[in-house]
Structures are given as structure tokens and as C-alpha cells.
Design a protein around this motif. Structure first.
Motif, PDB file in Angstrom:
ATOM      1  N   ALA A 122      70.350  79.171  80.079  1.00 49.93           N
ATOM      2  CA  ALA A 122      70.588  78.721  78.700  1.00 49.93           C
ATOM      3  C   ALA A 122      69.291  78.712  77.899  1.00 49.93           C
ATOM      4  O   ALA A 122      68.223  78.369  78.413  1.00 49.93           O
ATOM      5  CB  ALA A 122      71.212  77.332  78.696  1.00 49.93           C
ATOM      6  N   THR A 126      71.985  78.062  73.035  1.00 51.45           N
ATOM      7  CA  THR A 126      73.204  78.078  73.849  1.00 51.45           C
ATOM      8  C   THR A 126      74.010  76.818  73.595  1.00 51.45           C
ATOM      9  O   THR A 126      73.534  75.701  73.824  1.00 51.45           O
ATOM     10  CB  THR A 126      72.869  78.179  75.342  1.00 51.45           C
ATOM     11  N   HIS A 365      77.048  84.992  79.084  1.00 51.64           N
ATOM     12  CA  HIS A 365      76.134  84.211  78.257  1.00 51.64           C
ATOM     13  C   HIS A 365      75.520  85.079  77.175  1.00 51.64           C
ATOM     14  O   HIS A 365      75.404  84.678  76.007  1.00 51.64           O
ATOM     15  CB  HIS A 365      75.037  83.609  79.138  1.00 51.64           C
TER      16      HIS A 365
END
Length: 406
Positions: A122, A126, A365
Motif C-alpha cells: 500500500a 491506497t 492494487h
């Protein structure tokens, strides 16, 4: 119990080759070669399956858990051919050759590669990954069935049941999960009889000062708390409702400061105390809720973490249950047993499974960042669609991989 070999559909599917691109982007060839050198597993002479190809193969197995060994190898080698040089000759060895190649590699390079690469991913933007300046992570454990072979049974063991013992041997593992991305990291595995707390003592070493770790009441104890404290991470763990924690100082938000001690003697003498903060709350109107919930935390200042916020935050710990479900159900497959027939290859397959999950989650992600979405908004089951959209943004195989083709 014999397995019926499962074949992939006839013809080459571009999504199979894109899966290879995901793996090689996440675990670059240079890093794989470095790990092989450190662990002394670099191929000494030319083989049909050199060590670095077997590393990628062990990860690819997790993407095709219901397909035969040879089918997965065919897909992997044809992917190399398709992505690099259509003129290359592809040789798909038999099951015996695959087993020999996997045995030569062993499991140590897979764990080393996992430990070096599989980390929280992250970034500041994020969504759902942070509380204030802290990265949210959770600690938990689970088990997996392994092939019903004598050596697996001897090494891993199996739980008892009312009618004798379970159908399959099991391994036990403990992981940390990055809540916002569902990346599992710091994982350690062992025999079923090994306690979660035993594994967790090593796993908490993957914490650092930028993290806030959530954990259930089964992990709390003086020694475990001290191990986690030594990493300088912030902690927010549940404890048993009957734990004796005296109130030293009541704080404005209703929480209070207390102390824990290494032993009863220190408690009597009030020496070697560790200060922590206790938060007590109830879940009103929730069916089957317990009368009281108690949390302990290293966040001593209510201004940094008000009791009400931390109580609500603790329930993010369930993110690890979702991550474990992705690993055990959606990636491995429901009711699918790890297929390896020896303990070393079980360990190899297990770390390959973790790395395949990480590769998919890393691409999800990346996609979430570009779409300005919470990664939870993307479906893990349909992650290959994300891979298909994102592949043009990177080279699936690094140029230096040309020399790796067997």
C-alpha cells in the motif's frame, strides 16, 4: 486416492500466457537467479527444466490447481515461447521429470524468494490501508489439507475427530495481512500440532514501526506482546474479558492505563511493568454479541486514537479472513488438497501458492490505484480481467529472460 488428470482447454489461451506475465513481473528473473545463487540451487548443467524455470512452475501450479502437472508445464513453456520467440522448441517432460526437477529445487529457495519479495504494497493513496500514519495489518492463522501420503502424515500429522482422525494430514500456518490490499506476508508454516502462538512468535518479526497490528485474544500474552513491542509497531489486540488489568489512570474517552508483568513475583513487587491502554465496549443490538469486549493497545494517547475509533477499527481484523478465503478457496479451490506427495514439495507448493496470491493482489492494487478505487472494490475471482487490462503497461518478460529458455 488417485487424481484424474485434468486438461486445460484445447488450443492456447492468451489469458494463460498473461498469467505468466503477472508472475514474472512480480518475481523478476534477476531476483529469482539471485535467490537460487544464495541458496546454492542454481542449475549446474543444462537440463530440460533449469532451476529458475522450476521456480516459476511452482508458482504457476497455484493458478491451475485442478490441472495436471504436465498441463501446467505445457502452459508455462508455451507461454515463454509465445511471449519471446515463436521459433523456440518446447519440450514438456513427463511427471517423473517434473518431480525430479522440483525435488532438486527443494523448498528453501521458494521461502527465500517469498521472504524477500512478498511485502506490504500500500502507498499513501491506497484506500482503506491506513489509520492515521499507521499501516493497518492483522495477525491470524489457519490450516490446509495436504495429500494423504505416509510421509506427509508423519511430518505434518492430522487432527483427531470423534470417529478417529481427519481424512487428510494438515499443515498449520500463521500470517500477517495488509488489511487494505489483502497481501499476506511474513508467513510461517509447520506441522498441524505446532501451536499458532509458536509460529506467531516468528511472524511478528515482520512488523515495523509504521504499522498498527490487530490480533485476536488467542495471541495475547506477556512474551508475545514483548516480541511485538520490540518491532516498534503499534498494537491493538483483543484480550479475554476476565483478564485482570487494574485501572491505574482513567482517560477522558473512558479507556484507562494499566500494566502487565512478566511473572507473579514482578506483579507482587510491581517491578518490570509494561504500560498499556485498555478499551472496553459493548455491541448493542448485535445478535450473539458477547457482554463485553476488551482491547489493549500501545496507543496510549486518546488524541492519537480515540477509544471509539479504535473499537470500530479492531473489527477490520476480519480482513484477514477474507484474504485467507481468497488463498484457500478462490485460488487453491474449494475442497482441493495440496497435491505434493512429500513434505519438502508440500512446503514448496505452499510458498508457491502464497506467491501466486501476492502476484494477483499486486496487480489488483495497481489497477485500483489507477482507477482511484479501494482494492476491496475489485473482485479477486475476476482478477485475470484486471491482468488483461493492465498487461500493456509493462513487459511481461524482462529482456534478459531470453537466456533462461531451456
Amino acid at each position: 486416492m488417485a487424481r484424474t488428470p485434468a486438461n486445460l482447454p484445447e488450443g492456447s489461451r492468451i489469458t494463460d500466457y498473461l498469467s505468466l506475465g503477472v508472475i514474472t513481473k512480480t518475481f523478476p528473473l534477476e531476483r529469482v537467479r539471485s535467490v537460487l545463487a544464495v541458496t546454492g540451487k542454481t542449475s549446474v548443467r543444462e537440463r530440460d527444466l533449469p532451476a529458475h524455470v522450476v521456480v516459476y512452475y511452482a508458482i504457476a501450479l497455484a493458478l491451475y490447481m485442478q490441472s495436471s502437472y504436465r498441463e501446467v508445464l505445457r502452459c508455462l513453456l508455451e507461454g515463454l515461447q509465445w511471449l519471446m520467440d515463436p521459433a523456440l522448441t518446447v519440450r514438456v517432460t513427463g511427471n517423473s521429470g517434473i518431480s525430479q526437477a522440483r525435488t532438486r529445487l527443494g523448498w528453501e529457495p521458494m521461502r527465500q524468494l517469498h521472504d524477500e519479495v512478498v511485502k506490504p504494497i500500500a502507498v499513501a493513496s491506497t484506500r482503506g490501508a491506513w489509520y492515521g500514519q499507521w499501516r493497518l495489518v492483522s495477525l491470524d492463522g489457519s490450516t490446509m489439507d495436504v495429500a494423504d501420503e505416509k510421509t506427509n502424515d508423519e511430518i505434518f500429522g492430522r487432527p483427531g475427530s470423534s470417529r478417529g482422525s481427519s481424512a487428510f494430514p494438515k499443515l498449520r500456518f500463521v500470517s500477517l495481512v495488509e488489511n487494505g490490499t489483502h497481501v499476506l506476508f511474513g508467513t510461517r508454516m509447520s506441522a498441524y500440532a505446532t501451536g499458532e502462538n509458536t509460529l506467531a512468535k516468528e511472524v511478528v518479526g515482520a512488523l515495523d514501526s509504521g504499522m498498527l497490528c490487530l490480533a485476536d485474544r488467542g495471541f495475547f500474552g506477556y512474551e508475545m506482546w514483548q516480541r511485538a513491542l520490540a518491532t516498534q509497531a503499534q498494537l491493538l489486540w483483543r484480550i479475554k474479558a476476565n483478564a485482570a488489568l487494574p485501572c491505574d489512570k482513567r482517560l477522558a474517552d473512558g479507556s484507562y492505563l494499566s500494566r502487565i508483568y512478566p511473572c507473579d513475583k514482578d506483579k507482587r513487587l510491581q517491578t518490570n511493568a509494561t504500560v498499556l491502554r485498555v478499551i472496553e465496549y459493548q455491541l448493542e443490538g448485535v445478535a450473539d454479541a458477547e457482554p463485553i469486549y476488551r482491547l489493549v493497545t500501545t496507543v496510549l494517547d486518546p488524541l492519537q486514537g480515540p477509544a471509539e475509533e479504535l473499537a470500530a477499527l479492531y473489527h477490520d481484523r476480519w480482513e484477514i479472513e477474507t484474504a485467507l478465503d481468497e488463498l484457500k478457496t478462490h485460488l487453491r479451490g474449494a475442497n482441493i488438497v495440496l497435491r505434493s506427495k512429500t513434505p519438502d514439495l508440500v512446503r514448496q507448493e505452499f510458498y508457491g501458492l502464497l506467491m501466486a496470491h501476492y502476484a494477483v493482489r499486486a496487480l489488483m492494487h495497481e489497477a485500483a490505484l489507477k482507477a482511484d478505487l479501494d482494492p476491496d472494490a475489485l473482485s479477486f475471482i475476476h482478477a485475470v480481467r484486471v491482468v488483461r487490462r493492465k498487461l500493456p503497461a509493462f513487459n511481461a518478460i524482462p529482456p534478459c529472460a531470453e537466456e533462461s529458455v531451456p
